[in-house]
Scaffold this motif. Structure first.
Motif, mmCIF file in Angstrom:
data_model
loop_
_atom_site.group_PDB
_atom_site.id
_atom_site.type_symbol
_atom_site.label_atom_id
_atom_site.label_comp_id
_atom_site.label_asym_id
_atom_site.label_seq_id
_atom_site.Cartn_x
_atom_site.Cartn_y
_atom_site.Cartn_z
ATOM 1 N N HIS A 182 0.485 -0.914 0.005
ATOM 2 C CA HIS A 182 0.022 -0.140 -0.129
ATOM 3 C C HIS A 182 0.899 1.288 -0.121
ATOM 4 N N CYS A 183 0.690 1.986 -0.600
ATOM 5 C CA CYS A 183 1.485 3.420 -1.320
ATOM 6 C C CYS A 183 1.157 4.520 -2.824
ATOM 7 N N ASP A 184 2.618 5.376 -2.717
ATOM 8 C CA ASP A 184 1.520 6.731 -3.325
ATOM 9 C C ASP A 184 2.497 5.718 -4.966
ATOM 10 N N PRO A 185 1.459 5.498 -5.727
ATOM 11 C CA PRO A 185 2.820 5.053 -6.968
ATOM 12 C C PRO A 185 3.895 5.636 -7.324
ATOM 13 N N GLY A 186 3.069 7.094 -7.905
ATOM 14 C CA GLY A 186 3.759 7.713 -8.673
ATOM 15 C C GLY A 186 5.652 7.527 -7.485
ATOM 16 N N LEU A 187 4.879 8.340 -6.969
ATOM 17 C CA LEU A 187 6.803 8.292 -6.238
ATOM 18 C C LEU A 187 7.142 7.550 -4.940
ATOM 19 N N VAL A 223 12.551 -6.220 4.649
ATOM 20 C CA VAL A 223 13.204 -4.758 4.343
ATOM 21 C C VAL A 223 13.458 -4.628 2.737
ATOM 22 N N PHE A 224 13.060 -3.850 1.980
ATOM 23 C CA PHE A 224 13.666 -4.223 0.393
ATOM 24 C C PHE A 224 14.899 -3.560 0.039
ATOM 25 N N LEU A 225 15.845 -4.348 -1.242
ATOM 26 C CA LEU A 225 17.318 -3.525 -1.391
ATOM 27 C C LEU A 225 17.196 -4.153 -3.153
ATOM 28 N N VAL A 226 18.660 -2.818 -3.524
ATOM 29 C CA VAL A 226 18.705 -2.747 -4.703
ATOM 30 C C VAL A 226 20.229 -2.731 -4.075
ATOM 31 N N ARG A 227 20.714 -3.834 -4.571
ATOM 32 C CA ARG A 227 22.404 -4.123 -4.553
ATOM 33 C C ARG A 227 22.882 -4.364 -6.036
ATOM 34 N N ASP A 228 24.683 -3.233 -5.796
ATOM 35 C CA ASP A 228 25.350 -3.564 -6.619
ATOM 36 C C ASP A 228 26.829 -3.926 -7.098
ATOM 37 N N SER A 269 10.345 8.753 4.096
ATOM 38 C CA SER A 269 10.077 8.907 5.966
ATOM 39 C C SER A 269 8.475 9.836 5.103
ATOM 40 N N ARG A 270 7.840 9.361 4.282
ATOM 41 C CA ARG A 270 6.994 9.878 3.965
ATOM 42 C C ARG A 270 5.878 8.907 3.994
ATOM 43 N N HIS A 271 6.617 7.484 3.484
ATOM 44 C CA HIS A 271 5.563 6.313 3.172
ATOM 45 C C HIS A 271 6.140 5.399 4.641
ATOM 46 N N GLY A 272 6.836 6.661 5.642
ATOM 47 C CA GLY A 272 6.909 6.310 7.781
ATOM 48 C C GLY A 272 7.327 4.825 7.529
ATOM 49 N N GLY A 273 8.633 4.982 6.717
ATOM 50 C CA GLY A 273 9.644 4.124 6.349
ATOM 51 C C GLY A 273 10.568 4.622 6.676
ATOM 52 N N PHE A 289 16.154 -0.592 2.497
ATOM 53 C CA PHE A 289 14.102 0.312 3.076
ATOM 54 C C PHE A 289 13.046 -0.179 2.549
ATOM 55 N N THR A 290 12.608 0.748 4.155
ATOM 56 C CA THR A 290 11.516 0.297 5.045
ATOM 57 C C THR A 290 10.648 0.753 4.136
ATOM 58 N N LEU A 291 9.331 0.775 4.743
ATOM 59 C CA LEU A 291 8.274 1.060 4.130
ATOM 60 C C LEU A 291 6.720 1.288 5.568
ATOM 61 N N GLY A 292 7.255 1.136 7.305
ATOM 62 C CA GLY A 292 6.880 1.334 8.200
ATOM 63 C C GLY A 292 5.008 1.204 7.580
ATOM 64 N N SER A 293 4.103 1.173 8.174
ATOM 65 C CA SER A 293 2.852 0.450 8.658
ATOM 66 C C SER A 293 1.965 0.733 7.071
ATOM 67 N N THR A 294 2.784 1.135 6.116
ATOM 68 C CA THR A 294 1.777 1.098 4.524
ATOM 69 C C THR A 294 2.323 -0.293 4.164
ATOM 70 N N ASP A 295 2.960 -0.774 4.739
ATOM 71 C CA ASP A 295 3.909 -1.738 3.924
ATOM 72 C C ASP A 295 3.168 -3.516 4.327
#
Length: 298
Positions: A182-187, A223-228, A269-273, A289-295
């Motif tokens: 549950h999130c803002d798709p554009g952001l 926790v979501f991750l993007v690794r390189d 931060s706006r998504h509570g994460g 990154f996490t998405l807090g309570s919206t996740d």
């Protein structure tokens, strides 16, 4: 009257006075029964005072909201001015420098042509800086439009839009299936666009580049991750990573304005994460990154 009776009455009065003092101080959640008129009066006084304080708070909140609306309108006007008034001179500068290169290249020496190309490069950087500043300023004012979004589809959409940038690169993509949240798709798309663009940029010296997108559980939290496997950075500077205009590499080596990660941090931060990074020089970077309570998995 016996000493025992006198002591009992004295104790009762002391208890009553202490109780009234407590009510005056705001401890009005409990009122003993039977209660005296003084206790009741103290309770009434307390509630009247609380009502007065609440009215004052309401007025202050209303005033703060009005000031915030004015501030937002001023920021909108500033953004419009930046977007239009600054772009005009930049466009003219780039247009005339291009004209000089196209029409008078044969009469210009190598050094003047080099200067004109530098002018064009500087104009391009300034235009990118304006774009990134506008994106950053809009994040806090953007009204969240929350809905259930498949993060995998967002990642695929971002990669399609980056096809021109990555077409000539040898990149090994390791992308896991991601959940619906549950999130803002554009952001949230902006988050992945910035993070993936970073991985592509900072793995430029690698052949092949290895870029991963996935999720892990850390302490029971998703926790979501993007690794390189890119150039990484020194973790001593990690505290400044999400501050606007911070750059850890030379502009000559890697282009950028230093605003993208600050934008990502504000969105998360706006998504509570929260968001953080782990890196090592020449051994790559991992963004978590996490998405807090919206996740909430759907």
């Amino acid at each position: 009257m016996s000493a025992a009776v006198k002591w009992a009455k004295s104790s009762a009065r002391a208890g009553e006075e202490s109780f009234v003092e407590g009510l005056d101080a705001g401890a009005d959640d409990y009122l003993a029964k039977p209660f005296s008129a003084r206790e009741l009066l103290a309770r009434v006084r307390t509630h009247l005072e609380l009502a007065r304080v609440r009215r004052e708070w309401a007025k202050e909140l209303e005033q703060a909201n009005r000031e915030l609306e004015v501030s937002n309108r001023e920021l909108e006007a500033f953004s419009y001015s930046v977007s239009h008034d600054l772009r005009g001179p930049l466009a003219a500068l780039q247009g005339f420098s291009n004209l000089l290169l196209e029409k008078y290249a044969s009469t210009l020496g190598e050094q003047p042509q080099k200067y004109l190309r530098r002018i064009n490069d500087a104009v391009t950087r300034m235009s990118c800086l304006i774009d990134d500043l506008l994106k950053l300023s809009k994040v806090n004012r953007h009204e969240l439009r929350m809905c259930d979004v498949g993060l995998s589809s967002l990642v695929e959409e971002v990669l399609r839009e980056m096809e021109g940038e990555i077409a000539s690169r040898n990149i090994e993509w390791r992308i896991e299936s991601l959940p619906v949240v549950h999130c803002d798709p554009g952001l949230m798309k902006q988050v992945f666009a910035n993070l993936l663009s970073n991985t592509v940029k900072y793995t430029r010296p690698r052949n092949p580049a290895v870029i991963e997108v996935g999720q892990v559980l850390i302490g029971g939290e998703r926790v979501f991750l993007v690794r390189d496997n890119g150039v990484g950075f020194d973790m001593k500077a990690a505290g400044k990573l999400f501050t606007a205009f911070q750059r850890f590499h030379r502009t000559e080596d890697f282009e950028g304005t230093g605003i993208g990660l600050a934008t990502v941090q504000r969105i998360i931060s706006r998504h509570g994460g929260r968001i953080w990074a782990e890196a090592e020089v020449d051994k790559g970077t991992t963004f978590h990154f996490t998405l807090g309570s919206t996740d909430e998995a759907r």
